[in-house]
Design an enzyme around this catalytic site. Structure first.
Site, mmCIF file in Angstrom:
data_model
loop_
_atom_site.group_PDB
_atom_site.id
_atom_site.type_symbol
_atom_site.label_atom_id
_atom_site.label_comp_id
_atom_site.label_asym_id
_atom_site.label_seq_id
_atom_site.Cartn_x
_atom_site.Cartn_y
_atom_site.Cartn_z
ATOM 1 N N GLN A 123 -4.486 -1.649 9.788
ATOM 2 C CA GLN A 123 -4.476 -2.983 9.175
ATOM 3 C C GLN A 123 -5.038 -4.015 10.159
ATOM 4 O O GLN A 123 -4.650 -4.048 11.328
ATOM 5 C CB GLN A 123 -3.052 -3.353 8.743
ATOM 6 C CG GLN A 123 -2.938 -4.627 7.932
ATOM 7 C CD GLN A 123 -3.618 -4.543 6.557
ATOM 8 O OE1 GLN A 123 -3.749 -3.466 5.984
ATOM 9 N NE2 GLN A 123 -4.059 -5.672 6.045
ATOM 10 N N ASP B 106 -10.981 2.739 4.398
ATOM 11 C CA ASP B 106 -11.305 1.307 4.309
ATOM 12 C C ASP B 106 -12.817 1.088 4.202
ATOM 13 O O ASP B 106 -13.265 -0.003 3.828
ATOM 14 C CB ASP B 106 -10.830 0.575 5.577
ATOM 15 C CG ASP B 106 -9.497 -0.141 5.374
ATOM 16 O OD1 ASP B 106 -9.205 -0.527 4.225
ATOM 17 O OD2 ASP B 106 -8.777 -0.318 6.371
ATOM 18 N N LYS C 70 0.840 -1.206 0.000
ATOM 19 C CA LYS C 70 0.000 0.000 0.000
ATOM 20 C C LYS C 70 0.873 1.253 0.000
ATOM 21 O O LYS C 70 0.632 2.190 -0.766
ATOM 22 C CB LYS C 70 -0.943 -0.011 1.215
ATOM 23 C CG LYS C 70 -2.062 -1.044 1.092
ATOM 24 C CD LYS C 70 -2.838 -1.253 2.395
ATOM 25 C CE LYS C 70 -3.855 -2.389 2.236
ATOM 26 N NZ LYS C 70 -4.574 -2.713 3.480
HETATM 27 N N1 GUN Z 1 -7.087 -6.964 6.433
HETATM 28 C C1 GUN Z 1 -7.534 -7.673 5.365
HETATM 29 N N2 GUN Z 1 -8.071 -6.834 4.449
HETATM 30 C C2 GUN Z 1 -7.959 -5.605 4.945
HETATM 31 C C3 GUN Z 1 -8.340 -4.320 4.453
HETATM 32 O O1 GUN Z 1 -8.902 -4.141 3.372
HETATM 33 N N3 GUN Z 1 -8.052 -3.272 5.264
HETATM 34 C C4 GUN Z 1 -7.475 -3.414 6.468
HETATM 35 N N4 GUN Z 1 -7.262 -2.320 7.203
HETATM 36 N N5 GUN Z 1 -7.112 -4.587 6.960
HETATM 37 C C5 GUN Z 1 -7.364 -5.669 6.191
#
Ligand code: GUN
Length: 293
Positions: free
Chosen positions: A96, A119, A52
């Site tokens: 995350q 998100d 990311k």
């Molecule tokens: N863990 C698995 N997928 C995601 C996501 O799209 N965002 C976040 N913050 N954590 C995740």
């Protein structure tokens, strides 16, 4: 059978965003900035967050990575979220998941300012999505909509069977596919661990979207000829022939299912790469104050 190329689609979206950022820069506007909070050293999470941040750099966004040991207290984490909510340089941020067990994930998500919740996990964004109001859509469902749209796959009046009811994928996917507009207007069945005779349902489907994390769950006998199959599964299975020691397997028995499909996503290289592109899309929308004004 056509492969839905998530890598190519993700690159196309990222290039579109990069061009827009370049134009914003040229006009002296605010450069979009994404912050990511990472707790602990889980292999998957570290990889995702590293990707990311690297993507931000590539498309011209500012980024910050905030890391904590998995011993971090809930209070420390909540204080950091408060700081990020108030930091005018930061347009959007993510925490995350998963978080260590001693931390209340719901409390953490609810501490994020919905305006910065790129998100789309905050109940305010979830509620707005359900109500059809402008909202940040969660990255995986939004990425699947992009795939359907960019490959011009017909969804109106189709029977879409979603397998898995997670907050992140299955539940929002089922809502978005049933909404008016395109892609949408589908008749949706949401299957989950208590569904009796899953194959009965998937065999009716024009579009199957599966997100359960059970490698090979969807076999050829469960799929109608000509169906569209979207595989969200990415389970790490041991593979001694790989340097990493593992490979990713989807929820679909791809080798046997693919030949029956009109369209299918590979794993890896299908839905996965789209999620980053959609996070970047949300961050751009945040910096342009498109959702909340
Ligand atoms: N863990 C698995 N997928 C995601 C996501 O799209 N965002 C976040 N913050 N954590 C995740």
């Amino acid at each position: 059978m056509t492969l839905l190329d998530g890598k190519k689609t993700s690159e196309a979206i990222q290039n579109e965003i990069a061009a827009e950022v370049a134009a914003i820069k040229a006009k002296g506007g605010k450069i979009p900035h994404l912050a990511a909070v990472l707790v602990g050293n889980d292999g998957g999470s570290v990889t995702y967050v590293t990707n990311k941040v690297a993507t931000c750099e590539r498309i011209g966004f500012g980024s910050s990575l905030i890391r904590y040991e998995d011993t971090v207290t809930e209070e420390e984490l909540l204080n950091k979220i408060k700081e990020l909510n108030e930091d005018e340089e930061v347009d959007g941020f993510i925490v995350q998941l998963p978080l260590p067990k001693h931390i209340d994930t719901e409390k953490v998500i609810e501490a994020i300012d919905p305006k910065k919740d790129v998100d789309g996990f905050h109940p305010t964004n979830v509620g707005r999505m359900v109500a059809g109001l402008p909202a940040y859509l969660p990255a995986t469902p939004a990425g699947i909509l992009q795939l359907l749209q960019r490959y011009e796959i017909d969804t109106k009046g189709k029977h879409c069977v979603v397998v898995g009811r997670s907050n992140i994928v299955g539940t929002p996917m089922s809502i978005l596919m049933a909404k008016g507009g395109y892609p949408g207007n589908a008749t949706v069945t949401l299957c989950h661990r208590n569904t009796v005779d899953l194959a009965y349902h998937t065999r009716q489907a024009d579009i199957i979207i599966v997100a359960v994390g059970q490698p090979g769950l969807i076999t050829a006998d469960m799929v109608k000829e000509g169906a569209v199959v979207i595989d969200v599964g990415t389970t790490r299975v041991p593979d001694a022939s790989r340097k990493s020691g593992f490979r990713l397997r989807g929820d679909v028995d791809f080798d046997n299912v693919a030949e029956k499909c009109s369209y299918i996503t590979p794993v890896p290289g299908g839905v996965g790469p789209l999620t980053i592109a959609m996070l970047m899309t949300n961050t751009l929308r945040a910096s342009k104050k498109e959702v909340y004004g």
